[in-house]
Structure formats: C-alpha cells, structure tokens
Design an enzyme around this catalytic site. Structure first.
Site, PDB file in Angstrom:
ATOM      1  N   THR A   1       1.277   1.477  -1.724  1.00 23.76           N
ATOM      2  CA  THR A   1       1.262   0.350  -2.669  1.00 23.76           C
ATOM      3  C   THR A   1       2.251  -0.720  -2.243  1.00 23.76           C
ATOM      4  O   THR A   1       1.938  -1.910  -2.242  1.00 23.76           O
ATOM      5  CB  THR A   1       1.568   0.842  -4.098  1.00 23.76           C
ATOM      6  OG1 THR A   1       0.488   1.654  -4.554  1.00 23.76           O
ATOM      7  CG2 THR A   1       1.726  -0.335  -5.052  1.00 23.76           C
TER       8      THR A   1
ATOM      9  N   ASN B   1     -11.222   5.733  -2.374  1.00 24.28           N
ATOM     10  CA  ASN B   1     -10.468   6.825  -2.985  1.00 24.28           C
ATOM     11  C   ASN B   1     -11.247   7.574  -4.061  1.00 24.28           C
ATOM     12  O   ASN B   1     -10.929   8.707  -4.391  1.00 24.28           O
ATOM     13  CB  ASN B   1      -9.158   6.301  -3.578  1.00 24.28           C
ATOM     14  CG  ASN B   1      -9.370   5.108  -4.494  1.00 24.28           C
ATOM     15  OD1 ASN B   1      -9.925   4.096  -4.083  1.00 24.28           O
ATOM     16  ND2 ASN B   1      -8.930   5.209  -5.736  1.00 24.28           N
TER      17      ASN B   1
ATOM     18  N   CYS C   1      -4.318   5.980 -10.124  1.00 27.76           N
ATOM     19  CA  CYS C   1      -3.631   4.739 -10.477  1.00 27.76           C
ATOM     20  C   CYS C   1      -4.326   3.999 -11.611  1.00 27.76           C
ATOM     21  O   CYS C   1      -3.781   3.045 -12.159  1.00 27.76           O
ATOM     22  CB  CYS C   1      -3.534   3.835  -9.255  1.00 27.76           C
ATOM     23  SG  CYS C   1      -2.468   4.531  -7.981  1.00 27.76           S
TER      24      CYS C   1
ATOM     25  N   HIS D   1       2.066  11.281   0.991  1.00 30.06           N
ATOM     26  CA  HIS D   1       1.688  12.322   0.035  1.00 30.06           C
ATOM     27  C   HIS D   1       0.184  12.555  -0.043  1.00 30.06           C
ATOM     28  O   HIS D   1      -0.272  13.482  -0.706  1.00 30.06           O
ATOM     29  CB  HIS D   1       2.256  12.014  -1.355  1.00 30.06           C
ATOM     30  CG  HIS D   1       1.542  10.927  -2.098  1.00 30.06           C
ATOM     31  ND1 HIS D   1       0.698  11.194  -3.150  1.00 30.06           N
ATOM     32  CD2 HIS D   1       1.556   9.586  -1.954  1.00 30.06           C
ATOM     33  CE1 HIS D   1       0.223  10.052  -3.636  1.00 30.06           C
ATOM     34  NE2 HIS D   1       0.724   9.073  -2.928  1.00 30.06           N
TER      35      HIS D   1
ATOM     36  N   GLN E   1      -6.408   6.749   1.981  1.00 32.14           N
ATOM     37  CA  GLN E   1      -7.193   7.964   1.792  1.00 32.14           C
ATOM     38  C   GLN E   1      -7.773   8.493   3.092  1.00 32.14           C
ATOM     39  O   GLN E   1      -8.117   9.673   3.192  1.00 32.14           O
ATOM     40  CB  GLN E   1      -8.334   7.708   0.789  1.00 32.14           C
ATOM     41  CG  GLN E   1      -7.876   7.527  -0.641  1.00 32.14           C
ATOM     42  CD  GLN E   1      -7.261   8.794  -1.238  1.00 32.14           C
ATOM     43  OE1 GLN E   1      -7.377   9.881  -0.698  1.00 32.14           O
ATOM     44  NE2 GLN E   1      -6.585   8.628  -2.360  1.00 32.14           N
TER      45      GLN E   1
END
Length: 392
Positions: free
Chosen positions: A72, A151, A324, A202, A179
């Site tokens: 982000t 995603n 999100c 992550h 992704q």
C-alpha cells in the site's frame, strides 16, 4: 481452524522466522550505525535481503529495490511520486476498474487535485481489452497502473503485453504484483519492461509490515518525490530506522517461494471447485475461463449471502473479497465490473489456499460449505421462489 484466506495474509514460514529471530534479540544494531560491528552486521543483512529480492525478480541490480512498510505504501509512493514529478509532461493516468483499493483511492485523491484518471473496464473474464488501453494512451499520459493478478478472483493479467505497449508509447508502467509474487512463477524483469513494481512480504509467508518498490534503472532515471523525509535511508527517499528483522524475513520468504509446488496447490483448488459445483446447484466460478493464480477461487453460490454462509462455518476461514474492503456493505467493485449483479456479488466467497493447505482441510471445507448452503437454502423463501422459476 482451517485457514483458507491466504490472499489476505499468510502464515510465517518456519525458516523465515528462524532467520528473523537473531535480529530481534542478539543482533539488534541499527543498520545505519555502520561505525561498529553490530550496525555493520545489520546493514549486511539488509543488503543480503535486497539481493535476494532482486534475484527473485530478475532485476538487473539490487539498488533497484526500495523497502517500504508494504505494498500500500509502495503504491501510494509510486502513484503520487510520479504524479508530482511528471506534471510538466502530462496529468493523465490509466488504471482499471478492478484494481486494489490502494490504487483506486490514491487515484481518487489525485483526481481531486486535477489529474485525469481513465478507469478501463473489464470483460466477464476480468481482463481489460488491450485495444482499449492503446486507444486510451494520449500525449499527456504519464503512467499506466495495472495489477499482475486480481486479489479477489486470481485472474492473471497480460502484464508482458501491457509493459510492451507502455514501452512503445514511452509511458511508465506501474505493476501491483502484490498477489502475484509467491503464488506463481515470479516476474522476470529482464524479459518484461515493467518500470515500477510493488510487493508485500506477508502475501508469500513473510512478515507483515514490510514490502518493496522496484524502480527500474533507466538511461533517463525515473523521477519520484521523497516518500518520508528524514534520514538518508533508501537513498533519502524513505527516512526512518530500518526494520531489520522484517527486511531479513522478506528476503528469506521470497527466496523460499521458488520452492513452492504450484501444481499441487492448483490441483487442490480445482478439486474443491469441482466438488462444490457437483454437490450444489447454481454455483459459478468467477474468472475460470482464464488463467488464474493457482491458489485462488471466487465462487458465487446463488441466493446464499456470503456473510450468512461464513457465520455458519466458523471453523473455516474464508472471505467475501478483499480484506482491505472488509466492513463495507457495498458489493465487490471487482465482481460488479465483471458484470455480476449486486445480489450475486453479495453471494460470492473467496477461498485462497497456501502451500500449507492439506487434502484433509479441503475435504473438511467442502463438507462444511455444502452442509451450510443446504441449511440456508432450506430456510430461504427466496431460494424456494427461485427454484420454482419465480425469481431470477
């Protein structure tokens, strides 16, 4: 708990944790304090991670990798940074309707500041039309921003074609590969002329809170505004003390991602989809007609709200879409752009596997979803009317 929400985040790899631990306890030096051994060791660990990431992406030089807190931040830095520095060349940015909220909300901010944003539509397969992209590029276009893989649906975009179009038209290409990396064969930046690329650790069994922005070295250097003013970390673009343990973890995670058995994950995903389609009526797999990430399945189950389904299977961790976007009552913007009705979009679940997903967990998930859907539908007047042909 069966965890099948790996597009939201992934379990930390054991080898990654072991690589991180020394820098959380014994080797706690500040990587910018290179006057002493502990600082130099931390700095060397950061440079090793930079090399690991560059090698995984086939970048030409580790100096093209800049660490951020995640994708982000990298997206915000790239979009706003290009917008600020290239206004003399133009104020037009092209993206798509199905991008991640980090892209769409940043573009909306830029739009309020006078930038022109073109949001390319997608077809039922979730892909843009490359001819639409070509016709949208104008003299004042400074950047194209498109994700490598969606995603929510896992649909893989033709980023090599997009990159070549941008190169031919002398327009920068920002690729959100958040992704994509770690869920399929990695991007080869030697073969695909992407200018800027975002990743987040992550998503591929690394730690949260660390990501990177790749900035291609070009004859005419790509110009970006400073993201965080402060020290001289990241060549002065992003000040602040390095999170050494997280950076080490990201380097290890991306190096280990190449060992993943993608075919095995895809086989589990395909089996799950086939079983649900056979055991339940009116099930649709979104994007199945095109290449998808091996771990991702977007499934619409007619007249079964995803929120109600998930409440019925508390031991199965799945989602209704992007993490999100969780909390909003609006249907998925991705599914709406692909042509689903608002009602069908609200009846869609996302299942995302990882290398740790077992056959037993897949069987447990199938059994739980089938039982829950039958229970919900048996008590639903709407479903009964639909079965009788009185509702669409």
């Amino acid at each position: 708990m069966v965890y099948l929400d790996n597009n939201a985040t992934t379990r930390l790899d054991d080898a990654v944790l072991q690589a991180m631990l020394p820098f959380l306890k014994d080797e706690y030096g500040n990587a910018s304090s290179t006057q002493h051994r502990m600082g130099r060791k931390a700095n060397e660990a950061i440079q090793k991670a930079r090399i690991q990431i560059a090698q995984s992406l086939s970048a030409s030089d580790p100096s093209e990798i800049f660490f951020t807190s995640g994708a982000t931040e990298a997206i915000n830095w790239a979009l706003k940074g290009v917008a600020e520095r290239y206004t003399s060349l133009g104020n037009h940015i092209i993206t798509s309707q199905t991008e991640h909220p980090a892209v769409l909300q940043t573009c909306a901010q830029l739009q309020k500041r006078g930038f022109e944003i073109t949001y390319l539509p997608v077809g039922r397969d979730g892909l843009i039309n490359l001819e639409d992209l070509k016709s949208s590029i104008a003299e004042k276009t400074i950047l194209v921003c498109l994700m490598a893989a969606n995603n929510e649906t896992g649909v893989i975009n033709p980023i090599a074609d997009v990159a070549n179009i941008c190169q031919e038209r002398n327009v920068l290409f920002l690729c959100d590969a958040t992704q994509y990396i770690g869920k399929t064969d990695t991007v080869n930046l030697q073969n695909i002329p992407i200018d800027l690329l975002c990743v987040s650790a992550h998503k591929f069994h690394g730690p949260k809170g660390i990501g990177a922005l790749y900035i291609r070295r070009k004859r005419q250097p790509i110009q970006l505004e400073t993201m965080i003013a402060g020290g001289q970390q990241e060549k002065g673009f992003r000040g602040g003390t390095y999170s050494v343990h997280n950076i080490v973890g990201m380097g290890e995670a991306i190096a280990h991602s190449a060992e993943t058995d993608w075919r095995s994950i895809a086989n589990k995903r395909d089996y799950l989809e086939q079983e649900l389609a056979e055991k339940l009526k009116h099930v649709a797999i979104n994007g199945e007609q095109h290449d998808r990430l091996c771990n991702t399945s977007s499934i619409t189950i007619k007249h079964v709200l995803s929120s109600e389904l998930m409440s019925q299977i508390p031991d199965i961790a799945i989602s209704s879409g992007s993490a999100c976007a969780t909390g909003t009552r609006d249907p998925s913007h991705v599914l709406l752009a692909m042509g689903l009705s608002p009602d069908d979009a609200k009846c869609t679940i996302r299942i995302s596997l990882s290398k740790y997903t077992t056959d037993g967990e897949i069987e447990q998930t199938i059994e739980a979803i089938v039982a829950a859907v039958h229970k919900i539908r048996s008590n639903s007047p709407t479903w009964m009317l639909f079965e009788k042909g009185l509702l669409d």
